[in-house]
Design an enzyme around this catalytic site. Sequence first.
Site, PDB file in Angstrom:
ATOM      1  CD  GLU A  59      -1.709  -2.354   1.811  1.00 12.81           C
ATOM      2  OE1 GLU A  59      -0.546  -2.623   2.035  1.00 12.81           O
ATOM      3  OE2 GLU A  59      -2.694  -3.345   1.595  1.00 12.81           O
ATOM      4  CG  PHE A 121      -9.763  -9.145  11.379  1.00 15.97           C
ATOM      5  CD1 PHE A 121      -8.410  -9.571  11.971  1.00 15.97           C
ATOM      6  CD2 PHE A 121     -10.061  -9.501  10.100  1.00 15.97           C
ATOM      7  CE1 PHE A 121      -7.532 -10.206  11.121  1.00 15.97           C
ATOM      8  CE2 PHE A 121      -9.300  -9.893   9.284  1.00 15.97           C
ATOM      9  CZ  PHE A 121      -7.781 -10.215   9.528  1.00 15.97           C
ATOM     10  CD  GLN A 122      -7.357  -7.157   7.763  1.00 18.68           C
ATOM     11  OE1 GLN A 122      -8.334  -6.938   6.901  1.00 18.68           O
ATOM     12  NE2 GLN A 122      -6.052  -7.584   7.521  1.00 18.68           N
ATOM     13  CE  LYS A 171     -16.982  -6.671   3.850  1.00 17.87           C
ATOM     14  NZ  LYS A 171     -16.061  -7.886   4.329  1.00 17.87           N
ATOM     15  CG  MET A 488      22.875  12.101   2.890  1.00 15.67           C
ATOM     16  SD  MET A 488      23.916  13.221   2.006  1.00 15.67           S
ATOM     17  CE  MET A 488      22.902  13.971   0.886  1.00 15.67           C
TER      18      MET A 488
HETATM   19  C1  LIG Z   1      12.438   5.842   5.135  1.00 14.98           C
HETATM   20  C2  LIG Z   1      13.874   6.627   5.423  1.00 14.98           C
HETATM   21  N1  LIG Z   1      14.802   5.884   6.290  1.00 14.98           N
HETATM   22  C3  LIG Z   1      16.062   6.412   6.596  1.00 14.98           C
HETATM   23  C4  LIG Z   1      16.135   7.515   5.966  1.00 14.98           C
HETATM   24  C5  LIG Z   1      17.577   8.223   6.479  1.00 14.98           C
HETATM   25  N2  LIG Z   1      18.414   8.209   5.329  1.00 14.98           N
HETATM   26  C6  LIG Z   1      18.634   9.276   4.437  1.00 14.98           C
HETATM   27  S1  LIG Z   1      19.565   9.195   3.043  1.00 14.98           S
HETATM   28  C7  LIG Z   1      19.867   7.591   3.594  1.00 14.98           C
HETATM   29  C8  LIG Z   1      21.000   6.918   2.653  1.00 14.98           C
HETATM   30  C9  LIG Z   1      20.253   6.492   1.234  1.00 14.98           C
HETATM   31  O1  LIG Z   1      21.003   5.400   0.716  1.00 14.98           O
HETATM   32  P1  LIG Z   1      20.946   5.144  -0.830  1.00 14.98           P
HETATM   33  O2  LIG Z   1      19.482   4.882  -1.295  1.00 14.98           O
HETATM   34  O3  LIG Z   1      21.776   4.025  -1.095  1.00 14.98           O
HETATM   35  O4  LIG Z   1      21.324   6.398  -1.581  1.00 14.98           O
HETATM   36  P2  LIG Z   1      22.677   7.331  -1.460  1.00 14.98           P
HETATM   37  O5  LIG Z   1      22.816   8.112  -0.420  1.00 14.98           O
HETATM   38  O6  LIG Z   1      23.680   6.257  -1.273  1.00 14.98           O
HETATM   39  O7  LIG Z   1      22.688   7.927  -2.820  1.00 14.98           O
HETATM   40  C10 LIG Z   1      19.226   7.182   4.711  1.00 14.98           C
HETATM   41  C11 LIG Z   1      19.473   6.006   5.318  1.00 14.98           C
HETATM   42  C12 LIG Z   1      15.170   8.178   5.173  1.00 14.98           C
HETATM   43  N3  LIG Z   1      15.573   9.360   4.744  1.00 14.98           N
HETATM   44  N4  LIG Z   1      14.175   7.719   5.051  1.00 14.98           N
END
Ligand SMILES: Cc1ncc(C[n+]2csc(CCOP(=O)(O)OP(=O)(O)O)c2C)c(N)n1
Length: 589
Positions: A59, A121-122, A171, A488
């Site tokens: 979803e 439920f749900q 529902k 990042m």
């Molecule tokens: C749902 C979620 N969890 C954690 C983060 C924290 N976060 C921001 S950027 C990042 C790394 C992203 O890694 P990747 O997709 O490999 O991209 P890159 O930075 O290597 O280009 C994380 C863990 C986030 N923004 N969103």
Amino acid sequence: MSGDNHAGAAELVTGAQAVIKSLEALGVEVVFGYPGGAIMPAYDPLIDADLQHVLVRHEQGAVHMAEGYAHATGRVGVCIVTSGPAATNLVTGLADAHMDSIPVLAITGQVARSAIGSDAFQEADVTGITMPITKHNELVQSPERIAGAIKEAYHVAQSGRPGPVLVDIPKDVLNATFAWAWPERVDLPGYRPTVRGHGKMIREALQLIAASERPVIYAGGGLVRAGAGEELFAFATRLGLPVVTTLMARGIFPDTHELAVGMPGMHGHYSGVIALQEADLLVTLGARFDDRVTGDLDSFAPHAKVVHVDVDPAEIGKNRAVDVPIVGDVKVVLGQLLKVLDDKDDTAFAPAIDAWREHVRDLKRDHPLRVDQPDTGVLKPQTAIRAVYETWGDEAVYVAGVGQHQMWSAQVIPYTRGRQWINSGGLGTMGFAVPAAIGAKVGVGRDTPVVAIDGDGCFQMTFQELATAVQHDIPVIFCVVNNGYLGMVRQWQHLFYDDRLSQVALPQDCPDLMKIADAYGIPGFRVMTVDELDTTLAKAREITDQPVLVEFRVDPDEMVFPMVPGGASNDDIIESADEWRARLARAGR
Ligand SMILES: Cc1ncc(C[n+]2csc(CCOP(=O)(O)OP(=O)(O)O)c2C)c(N)n1
């Protein structure tokens, strides 16, 4: 399809049929969804409906697809799911749409009215859970209310400051039979967004601009939502005002124009960041002084007076004191500003700022993005992203995940129109790109390429939606910038935690993305070195009739610069890794 008022026609329908008829009456063409117990009654009339249903795999995918569709088209994106866990799976996407002002209508099934509050439920209190992350929501209490609730929610989603809305339908309400009536009008006395700006403020804004010496248009995502690209272009070029475009507004003013100064903010272009710092007037259009743009708020644009145009009065004065507040739809307000200019001769309000324009041009020329692509063949991510742009070109729509690849994509691609760049700016939702790109592609149709540029971490959060793209024949180009890290986070750990890397390594080979492509039955391409880039991308470019996956194995050590460290002043912008190292050396570290 019918938008007629059937009041009095006494056509008997079920609540479920009323849901579908309401969507048809609103002109909705596509819904992204996933069936289940409480919403099941609505899936039966769907079979014969004048609506495309895209069956997702999770979803969260449905709501991000609805967002991508809305981002790309400006129309309301619609998703439909069942109660409980399905509805709670929408939470991230609704919060995302709320932060980025994306018009999304979510329809959720609910347990029967008699069971509400019994831990049935749900059962989940979905209107309670989503109250702070929707612009409006409603638990429908009777079948007669369905059409009104959906029509009102749709109106609220797309009017004023757009945003997500949710209609939760028990529902037994879906199963009840009643006399169908489509409300002719939406009548919400407490909800009348101000559209036109105040005439006095419009004139004051123009006077401030005329008297300014270093004005900058600070263009935000509100311009994209309002579809105000043409008006912005006319206004900026008429008065000769430099323009910065935020992460949410990339493309709304063409990067290729000489007045374009680039992106402001934490990973903005040097020229964009410094132009705001040096400005004596910010003409703020549909932007919100987000912390990622301002850095340390007290030292942000310290010499600038502020004109602030926003359709949401709550934004004005929220973070930054304002000299000329204008509440209104930014497209309409720009039209009003242009009208005043039309009534005068061309020079009436044009500030005499040749020296400033030249200075800003110098900033751009003297401080370009620095990408040191070595001759060793090792592929820099920026080189890969640039090649992606050169392959699919200006006509394509680009959709990013969240992380380094997102920032590089925002930096290196020259965007030339609004809705050409789609990303999760406010919430920063990893996993956004794959489903949002699918939704965007459904919206823009076969002739416009849609390219997702994702990270290896992000991709693994939602790539199950590849099956949705295959099943529904939605030919998105999925690019994965695979650096084997949560890049990042790794960058921050490297810079601010003495390179003590903690839980950021993702094996570059696991999963094997070529096998993933294979498993979904789509072509997969892997680029390992610079030399392979052009030939491989040319092959991928040939494929237009099915989804395709392109993986780039890139240098894991590359970092995103420029960078304003979190909480620092924008004056402390660091342009390159070398400059960062020089600073550390000077500090004796
Ligand atoms: C749902 C979620 N969890 C954690 C983060 C924290 N976060 C921001 S950027 C990042 C790394 C992203 O890694 P990747 O997709 O490999 O991209 P890159 O930075 O290597 O280009 C994380 C863990 C986030 N923004 N969103």
